[in-house]
Write a protein that holds these residues in place. Structure first.
Motif, mmCIF file in Angstrom:
data_model
loop_
_atom_site.group_PDB
_atom_site.id
_atom_site.type_symbol
_atom_site.label_atom_id
_atom_site.label_comp_id
_atom_site.label_asym_id
_atom_site.label_seq_id
_atom_site.Cartn_x
_atom_site.Cartn_y
_atom_site.Cartn_z
ATOM 1 N N ASP A 558 0.915 -1.097 0.047
ATOM 2 C CA ASP A 558 0.011 0.036 0.091
ATOM 3 C C ASP A 558 0.727 1.328 0.140
ATOM 4 O O ASP A 558 0.522 2.189 -0.844
ATOM 5 C CB ASP A 558 -0.864 0.008 1.272
ATOM 6 N N ILE A 559 1.817 1.247 0.772
ATOM 7 C CA ILE A 559 2.702 2.534 0.846
ATOM 8 C C ILE A 559 3.553 2.354 -0.590
ATOM 9 O O ILE A 559 3.767 3.576 -0.920
ATOM 10 C CB ILE A 559 3.943 2.094 1.915
ATOM 11 N N PHE A 562 2.322 4.679 -3.653
ATOM 12 C CA PHE A 562 2.672 6.005 -3.412
ATOM 13 C C PHE A 562 3.996 6.336 -4.114
ATOM 14 O O PHE A 562 4.254 7.283 -4.487
ATOM 15 C CB PHE A 562 2.761 6.612 -2.180
ATOM 16 N N SER A 569 -0.928 15.019 0.557
ATOM 17 C CA SER A 569 -1.363 14.252 1.581
ATOM 18 C C SER A 569 -0.507 12.987 1.541
ATOM 19 O O SER A 569 -0.564 12.539 2.695
ATOM 20 C CB SER A 569 -2.927 13.733 0.931
ATOM 21 N N ILE A 570 0.254 12.435 0.687
ATOM 22 C CA ILE A 570 1.024 11.334 0.749
ATOM 23 C C ILE A 570 2.115 11.692 1.913
ATOM 24 O O ILE A 570 2.319 10.588 2.764
ATOM 25 C CB ILE A 570 1.871 11.095 -0.516
ATOM 26 N N TYR A 572 1.655 12.737 4.938
ATOM 27 C CA TYR A 572 0.813 12.768 6.109
ATOM 28 C C TYR A 572 0.647 11.312 6.317
ATOM 29 O O TYR A 572 0.525 10.700 7.239
ATOM 30 C CB TYR A 572 -0.456 13.551 6.225
ATOM 31 N N SER A 573 0.331 10.606 4.928
ATOM 32 C CA SER A 573 -0.103 9.108 5.076
ATOM 33 C C SER A 573 1.266 8.450 5.321
ATOM 34 O O SER A 573 0.952 7.130 5.919
ATOM 35 C CB SER A 573 -0.460 8.760 3.405
ATOM 36 N N VAL A 574 2.265 8.645 4.673
ATOM 37 C CA VAL A 574 3.532 7.694 5.169
ATOM 38 C C VAL A 574 4.364 7.908 6.225
ATOM 39 O O VAL A 574 5.176 7.307 6.853
ATOM 40 C CB VAL A 574 4.469 7.810 3.714
ATOM 41 N N TYR A 577 4.907 5.852 9.248
ATOM 42 C CA TYR A 577 5.658 4.585 9.168
ATOM 43 C C TYR A 577 7.021 4.586 8.847
ATOM 44 O O TYR A 577 7.869 3.735 8.880
ATOM 45 C CB TYR A 577 5.129 3.748 7.806
#
Length: 975
Positions: A558-559, A562, A569-570, A572-574, A577
């Motif tokens: 999923d990561i 990207f 927004s990416i 903040y999403s990654v 992790y």
């Protein structure tokens, strides 16, 4: 049936010769020609690095020692040919003869044969003969007599027609060791002079195989049906001007070929089609040039799991084909803190990142996207049923014995991955956080074809295995993986092996469920084999199993999604992790971050409080940020509490500091002191790899007393690799020395003469010392003159210290009884010391340290009990591992050579006879071998523990059983 095929091959060859002779009558070319040398008008020309003259009825070739060769143009009809030379030289010649033809009007390795003369102290004439097949009229001969300076004399040269030689057979199946329950068949022995040496294969929709000669054409093979009494395997040469392919794939109603080293056709990707339905390829389309050639050029091509795209692998001598996209951030660099030395023999000198690469492309080859980089020479790639990609990467065998040597290894090729190959001494260790590690190290070898067992009618274990080929040692391994975190770890076993068995490619045929492989390459005898399962286990297709770690791999994927996107927004999403416990998830998150504009996230790095997240985000900033962020980043990193960091975090922080200094700029004096305040007190550390990284950073920062501490570590180092690392680290340091330190440093080089390694090893030591000498003043050179003038390559080995006294001839029963009744807390440090004292580190890798000539012993304690381990040490010939067994070659001149074949070329086998001296190889010509027998003696010497006391031997045994873990229960206090 095989004999019938040989007879047919000879008959066909005879027809070809007859037809060629008739054609030659029309062209007036001569079928028999002989040259003797009585005057200067002989017609031969010195092309390069030599001069020719005639004296005493002989052609005298005066060589300069670089690349001498001479030749002449001529005409001789196609067919079987014999060239004879009568030659004389006081030195042993290693030369090569080339021919060119109308079809290939230029000299190349594809039309050549190597030769080697005997030692000739009496300077007697020697007769050499070469037999080969020319598929069109010969237009010239070229002779490369020797690469050494000196005189070579030739009394006569002749070129004549000859009969086709009796077809040689590929390695017989009764000489191939195979796992129980499996059956192997030799379907076809390739007539080398006519059909070459096959290096790649694919399967067409009808279950036929298509194979490519390394230097020639394409062949289509219809294998005999499984279980048939007669081997009616059919082989046809495809009537299409295509070949020299290291990669073949049948997909999208087309045959794709990755041509390597093409002359008439450039290296690159081609698509072949049958446009008129006659079952032959009549349309060739050049899709993409891939600049690279030879054994490190463009290689395999495979189909993606979704069957929509193609994946292509290439070695480190191959340029990226101007990719339109890349999931690998295109900011790769060498990233070496201290000066690098190129290979001491010049291999890959000047080759820079990205090294070997893997790209994907569409069926028309219009858009290339970089998927992974940093390989040395991965030949093949394969997907598992879950859609995860793997490869088997090559080592640099000339580096064996050095700290920068990396074994052949199986890599999990994730999106945007980097595996850290750099030329010369620059190879990254696998713990660097800006790269990824192997899932298993194999050891020395020469990786070729790989394939998963998916689709075979094999037991479940082997349907799930990754099969990998080692060309030089003649082994097919079955690699068994198990999930670990978001990736895998693996073990391996030998599936099939023989001497010789130069495996080139593996395929699974979905039509019959059988496993096919070819041997060949470098003009060695080629053959096609089939393996089927005839045992009692079920061969039903494997069903997917529940996997508790599947969620982690799904998170990683999923990561990775990207990696091909840009969106605010990416970040903040990654971000959450970047400090994940799993290395592959941390890596995937950092790559996703690096694909976003650095302006979006650079300030977030400076505000981060979690150490793991800060370090990984700091790596991204060092690789992408502007120099202005050097000081703010150092200010943030210096606040980390070194003692509170985990071992992994400490190692990652040291690498981050390296990247900051390399990428963002040298530290100011204030920054230098601040970094030192954080890490200087940690040196020396208990961990040898921590010391390696600390020594680099501290030498770079020119820390007071770093020389004294480093030389002390070198003195105590138990492995030659660690000692050499410290010698190289200090070689570029110009300040902080005094006369005593200089003497101690340079005297180590005299001790280094006892160390052994690969072909480049000794010259590397010479070059490292030469770099250190450059830092000396004239006065220092004069003071050290007696030490500096020693020729390290010719000096007699000097012992590292006094020999250990003999204690007793230990038996297995004595030490096993002692171990079973032992109530003493064992010492990890003394166990490691005894591993070195028994010279185990010379040949064996353990916990990431040591040599690779023998098996890696790190996991031995988990696989074997105390008795097995003691038997392996004290009675090494009792049970000899197939993987490391040696062969006894009985030669027709009466010699007996005992060792392991580690390389091949044509009919020459290169045999390692001394495990402790991996650069000392013996050449054995297959035509001189009367018999090959498995050796009953292990290459591992006996008596290695006879200088150890009982307590020392028990500590060594505990060390082996611990797998290198100092916290193992064997090292804890006993009640």
């Amino acid at each position: 049936m095989i004999q019938a095929l040989r007879t047919l091959s000879i008959a066909v060859s005879a027809v070809l010769v007859s037809q060629s002779l008739m054609a030659d009558d029309a062209s007036q070319s001569q079928s028999t020609q002989k040259w003797t040398f009585t005057d200067s008008d002989h017609g031969w020309t010195a092309y390069k690095d030599c001069t020719l003259d005639v004296q005493d009825n002989a052609l005298q070739i005066h060589s300069t020692g670089k690349d001498p060769h001479f030749g002449r143009d001529l005409k001789s009809p196609a067919g079987w040919k014999k060239v004879k030379l009568r030659v004389r030289s006081t030195q042993r010649l290693k030369g090569e003869i080339y021919w060119k033809t109308q079809k290939q009007n230029g000299y190349s390795d594809s039309l050549s044969q190597k030769f080697q003369t005997r030692n000739n102290n009496n300077n007697k004439w020697q007769d050499l003969a070469f037999v080969f097949y020319a598929d069109s009229e010969i237009t010239g001969l070229r002779i490369d007599p020797a690469s050494r300076k000196g005189l070579v004399e030739i009394e006569s040269i002749s070129l004549e027609d000859t009969e086709a030689p009796a077809s040689a057979s590929a390695t017989p199946v009764d000489q191939i060791k195979l796992l129980k329950g499996f059956k192997i068949e030799l379907l076809y022995s390739v007539p080398t002079d006519v059909q070459g040496s096959w290096v790649s294969m694919t399967i067409d929709p009808k279950g036929r195989l298509i194979a490519s000669d390394q230097y020639g054409a394409l062949y289509r093979i219809t294998p005999a049906k499984i279980g048939s009494q007669d081997n009616d395997t059919k082989v046809e040469k495809l009537p299409v001007d295509m070949g020299m392919a290291h990669g073949l794939l049948y997909a999208f109603d087309s045959l794709y070929a990755v041509v390597n080293g093409g002359k008439e056709r450039p290296s690159g990707l081609y698509r072949l089609k049958d446009t008129n339905g006659d079952d032959q390829f009549d349309d060739i389309k050049f899709l993409r040039e891939i600049k690279g050639a030879g054994e490190h050029g463009p290689h395999a091509i495979i189909l993606s799991p979704d069957k929509k795209s193609l994946y292509i692998a290439a070695g480190n001598h191959t340029d990226l084909p101007a990719p339109e996209k890349s999931v690998v951030p295109q900011n790769w660099d060498e990233d070496l803190l201290l000066p690098r030395l190129w290979d001491a023999r010049g291999h890959a000198a000047g080759k820079l990142a990205p090294g070997g690469w893997i790209c994907r492309t569409d069926p028309e080859g219009k858009e290339f996207e970089v998927v992974s980089i940093g390989f040395r020479n991965e030949y093949d790639i394969a997907f598992n049923p879950e859609g995860e990609l793997f490869t088997y990467d090559a080592d640099m065998e000339w580096d064996v014995g050095s700290p920068w040597y990396r074994p052949t290894r199986v890599n999990h090729v994730t999106s945007g991955s980097e595996f850290g190959w750099r030329s010369g001494t620059g190879k990254w260790p696998d713990y660097y956080p800006d790269s990824l590690p192997a899932i298993v190290n194999i050891g020395q070898g020469s990786p070729t074809g790989i394939v998963f067992g998916t689709g075979t009618k094999f037991p479940a274990k082997y349907q799930e295995a990754l099969f990998i080929s080692d060309w030089s040692y003649g082994i097919i391994y079955a690699v068994h993986m198990k999930p670990q975190g978001a990736s895998y770890v693996a073990t391996y076993e030998k599936f099939a092996s023989a001497t010789p068995l130069p495996v080139t490619d593996l395929v699974v045929n979905p039509v019959d469920g059988a496993f096919y492989f070819t041997i060949g390459g470098r003009k060695t005898q080629s053959g096609l084999y089939r393996i089927t399962y005839v045992g009692d286990e079920s061969t039903a297709p494997v069903e997917p199993k529940p996997d508790q770690l599947a969620a982690l791999r799904e998170l990683r994927r999923d990561i990775e999604a990207f990696h091909s996107q840009q969106d605010e927004s990416i970040v903040y999403s990654v971000w959450p992790y970047l400090g994940h416990d799993d290395r592959h998830i941390r890596y995937a998150a950092r790559i996703a971050l690096e694909h976003q504009p650095v302006e979006q996230w650079q300030n977030c790095v400076l505000l981060e409080k979690d150490p793991a997240t800060l370090i990984n985000a700091g790596i991204a900033l060092a690789r992408n940020g502007k120099p202005g962020f050097k000081t703010p980043l150092i200010n943030r990193l210096k606040s980390l509490d070194w003692k509170a960091l985990s071992q992994t975090q400490k190692m990652d922080l040291l690498r981050l500091y390296q990247l900051v200094f390399i990428r963002l700029g040298e530290p100011t004096e204030k920054e230098r002191k601040e970094v030192l305040a954080q890490i200087n007190g940690a040196y020396p550390a208990k961990n040898s790899f921590m010391n390696r990284e600390l020594s680099q950073v501290l030498v770079y920062l020119n820390v007071p007393k770093v020389i004294e501490r480093t030389l002390e570590l070198q003195d105590k180092a138990l492995t030659q690799e660690e000692q050499i690392h410290y010698a190289k680290v200090l070689s570029s340091l110009t300040t902080g020395w005094n006369d005593d330190l200089r003497k101690k440093y340079f005297k180590w080089y005299l001790k280094s003469t006892a160390h052994k390694g690969g072909m480049s090893f000794n010259k590397f030591l010479v070059n490292i010392r030469a770099e250190a000498i450059k830092t000396l003043t004239d006065a220092e050179k004069e003071t050290l003159k007696s030490v500096l003038e020693v020729n390290l390559e010719k000096a007699e080995p000097i012992a590292q210290g006094p020999p250990r006294p003999f204690v007793k001839k230990w038996t297995v029963d004595e030490l096993l009884n002692a171990a079973n009744t032992d109530k003493v807390q064992r010492s990890f440090d003394r166990g490691r010391e005894m591993f070195a004292a028994a010279t185990c580190f010379k040949c064996h890798r353990f916990a990431g340290e040591g040599g690779t000539i023998g098996p890696d012993l790190t996991g031995a304690g988990g696989r074997f009990n105390a008795q097995n381990l003691l038997e392996s040490i004290i009675e090494p010939s009792k049970v000899i591992s197939d993987q490391y067994a040696s062969t006894m070659f009985l030669l027709d001149d009466g010699r007996v050579v005992n060792g392991r074949v580690i390389n091949l070329h044509g009919k020459n086998l290169m045999v390692l006879t001394d495990m402790a001296n991996p650069s000392n190889l013996t050449s054995v010509n297959r035509d001189m071998v009367e018999e090959m027998l498995p050796s009953k003696s292990s290459m591992m010497p006996t008596g290695l523990v006879d200088t150890l006391t009982k307590e020392e031997a028990l500590d060594l045994l505990a060390y082996l059983r611990s797998g290198g873990n100092p916290d193992h229960e064997l090292f804890k206090k006993k009640d």
